[in-house]
Structure formats: structure tokens, C-alpha cells
Enzyme design. Structure first.
Site: not given
Ligand SMILES: *Cc1c(COP(=O)(O)O)cnc(C)c1O
Length: 355
Positions: A99, A166, A190
Site C-alpha cells: 500500500w 494511511d 477493515k
Molecule cells: C485495504 C487497504 C488499502 C486499500 O483500500 P481500498 O479502499 O481498497 O482502496 C490501502 N491501504 C491499506 C493500509 C489497506 O489496508
């Protein structure tokens, strides 16, 4: 048979979230209409949107000067939205996994990107600690929990530059010092809600410092100014998010979540360390309490498929590791009951006895 949901995302939600959301799909707020067919500008939904944002501020102790907004496009959209809004000349990124590297790729479209350190050399099995960030970086970007590799930093870094994180896969799993950050973002699927909404916590005075024109929808200011109602927001995920947030509050907030998550993770890591068949894949001090990655020890490698089937037969769902790591990954998000972690551990012990 009871299913134990270890999916990495979309992933387990509290029963409270699912029951209340299902009920609102039938009849929302006593309106005699489904949540799926009401105006986002109805006073009933505006109240949901406002309460959800207020609860995020309350649970994370968000200081004055910040706004919470719900956005579209997933966390992946934030990979471009952050540099669009903050990057003038140069940004610094810590590369701790898939990511982060995707975020780096997008930022490069907007200016110079300095990768201060990367753990790619060891397949992202640790989090680099020793690095310096350019003084003139417009911001420094981190990924607090690396969902695919199972590493996590649970400390809010002290940096001079603006800080962007993030937190898609570990938000609400600990108290955070929001004042250290300028933007925190997280896809909902999540630890909050079904897929379809992304939350961002934005320091308002961090905005408005770039020269380039920003498309309306990609400008944080648009959403901040309109109380996250500039266009039609994803009504159902926001409603579900509100249920999860209420449940967090009722459970004792993010500190209580952290305590429970740490206990759950310890139960599983202890078994991985004890069981002769398995081993963890990442540096002990960087182990994630959200995504626990493990593989079969080399001498038992050929048992991997057999264990997958054995675990599935015992009700374990979603424990296959990401293809870039292999083996297994059990995601233990906030809604994960201890009983499911214990069921997985019992399954690992039973399998060991057979071999
Ligand atoms: C799942 C995830 C993403 C991507 O998320 P999307 O909503 O599918 O774009 C980005 N960063 C992290 C840390 C993630 O776990």
C-alpha cells in the site's frame, strides 16, 4: 457450524453493526422507508452523517482545527488526493509494503518523492526505524499497519514536517495523538463499515497551500466546507459506520479495543511461537495486532494445503495469506471475538497432534 471470520478486508463487523444496518434496510429511522431509498438530504440521514463524524472526533479525541469527512474512491483514491492537496515540490514516504508503494507511485505524478527508507529488501518483514526526512518535504507519509505483510507501528511519530498516515487497517485499534498528523485516512472496510466509504481526518489549515488547481471532488476543502455532503455520500456504509462507532463507545472506546486486540493477538502469536509446525513471518517488535501472518516451518511445508482444509473444516474462513507472503494470515480486527481466536489456536494444536 459457526464460522470464524478472519478475512483481511472487507472483514468482520460487530453483530450490533450488522443487525442495526439490516433493520434500517427494512425501515430506516421509523420513516417507513428503506435506508436504500431515502434522500441523503433528509433530516434523518443528515443526523446520521453528523453523528458519525462527531463520534469519530469523540472516540479519537480529535482536537479543534480538524474536520472529519467521508469520501469516495477507497483508500486508494487518497493516494492521489493527498499529493494533489499537499505536495508543492517534494514529499517524503516510508515504504513499508504494497500500500505504501502504491501511494508513492501516485505521489510521483505530482512532484519529487523521497523514499526515506524501505523494507522491500526483506519482503517488508520489518518497519525501518533509521531514516531522516528532508527538511523541505511538504509532508511525510506513513502506513501505520501493513495489512498484507502483518507489520505495524503503534507509535505516533514526532516529525517536523506535516504528517500524513494511511490508517486503513488499524484505525480505532488504539488511542492516537491526532495533533501530530495533518491528514489521517482510512478505507472503511477493515475496522468500520462495509466497503464504499473512506474517512479522512483533516487539519483544516494544512489545506490551501498548493498552487495547482484541484478538481472539485478531489479537493478536501470541498468536503470540509459542505460538512461531507457536497455530493451524494454512500448512505449505507455511513449508516453502518455509525453503528460500529456506537458499539466502540459502548465497549469503552478505542482504549478498550486496544486492550482486547492486544490480548487476541498475543493468544495467536504465542501459539505460532510454541507450535512446532508454524512460524511468524515478521520481526517480533513490528508484529501487527490486526493482521497476523504465519507460515509452516520449512520441514512441514508440504502440510500447508492439508492445514488449509483442516482449518476450513473447523469453520475458519479467510486465513489464506496474501500471495506476496504465502502461508496464512488471520486478521483480528476490532470486532473479532476472543472465542474465534481460541478456536483457531485449538485447530492449530489439533493439527500439530496429528503430525
Ligand atoms: C485495504 C487497504 C488499502 C486499500 O483500500 P481500498 O479502499 O481498497 O482502496 C490501502 N491501504 C491499506 C493500509 C489497506 O489496508
Amino acid at each position: 457450524m459457526k464460522k470464524h471470520n478472519f478475512y483481511a478486508g472487507p472483514s468482520i463487523l460487530s453483530e450490533y453493526t450488522i443487525k442495526n444496518t439490516a433493520a434500517a434496510v427494512e425501515n430506516f429511522a421509523g420513516m417507513g422507508l428503506s435506508l436504500l431509498e431515502i434522500s441523503h438530504r433528509s433530516k434523518e440521514f443528515v443526523a446520521v452523517n453528523d453523528e458519525a463524524r462527531a463520534l469519530i472526533k469523540e472516540l479519537l479525541d480529535v482536537p479543534a482545527g480538524y474536520e472529519v469527512v467521508f469520501l469516495g474512491g477507497g483508500a486508494s483514491m487518497q493516494f492521489c488526493m493527498v499529493p494533489y492537496n499537499l505536495l508543492n515540490k517534494k514529499a517524503s514516504y516510508l515504504d513499508t509494503g504494497t500500500w505504501s508503494s502504491k501511494a508513492i507511485k501516485e505521489a510521483k505524478l505530482f512532484g519529487e518523492v523521497e523514499v526515506v527508507a524501505s523494507s522491500k529488501d526483506k519482503n517488508y518483514t520489518y518497519i525501518p526505524k533509521d531514516y531522516t526526512i528532508a527538511d523541505d518535504a511538504d509532508y511525510f507519509h506513513i502506513t501505520t499497519n501493513n495489512t498484507i505483510y502483518g507489520t505495524e507501528t503503534r507509535k505516533d511519530p514526532d516529525v517536523k514536517q506535516r504528517l500524513v498516515a494511511d490508517m486503513s487497517s488499524d484505525i480505532f485499534s488504539r488511542p492516537i495523538d491526532v495533533s501530530k498528523y495533518d491528514i489521517i485516512y482510512a478505507g472503511a472496510q477493515k475496522n468500520l463499515a462495509p466497503a464504499g466509504v473512506t474517512l479522512a481526518i483533516v487539519r483544516v489549515d494544512a489545506l490551501g497551500h498548493v498552487e495547482r488547481p484541484i478538481p472539485t471532488m478531489l479537493n478536501y476543502k470541498t468536503h470540509v466546507d459542505k460538512d461531507s455532503m457536497f455530493n451524494t455520500p454512500p448512505v449505507l456504509p455511513i449508516y453502518a459506520a455509525l453503528q460500529t462507532l456506537k458499539w466502540y463507545k459502548e465497549q469503552g472506546g478505542v482504549a478498550a479495543m486496544e486492550k482486547k486486540d492486544m490480548e487476541n493477538a498475543a493468544i495467536l502469536y504465542d501459539e505460532i511461537d510454541r507450535n512446532k509446525l508454524f512460524r511468524g513471518t515478521v520481526a517480533a517488535e513490528d508484529r501487527s495486532i490486526m493482521n497476523v501472518c504465519f507460515v509452516m516451518n520449512d520441514e512441514y511445508k508440504e502440510l500447508e494445503d492439508e492445514f488449509s482444509k483442516f482449518a476450513a473444516a473447523a469453520g475458519m474462513v479467510g486465513i489464506k495469506g496474501h500471495r506476496s507472503v504465502g502461508g496464512f494470515r488471520a486478521s483480528l480486527y476490532n470486532a473479532m471475538p476472543k472465542s474465534s481466536v481460541e478456536a483457531l489456536v485449538a485447530c492449530m494444536k489439533d493439527f500439530e497432534k496429528q503430525h
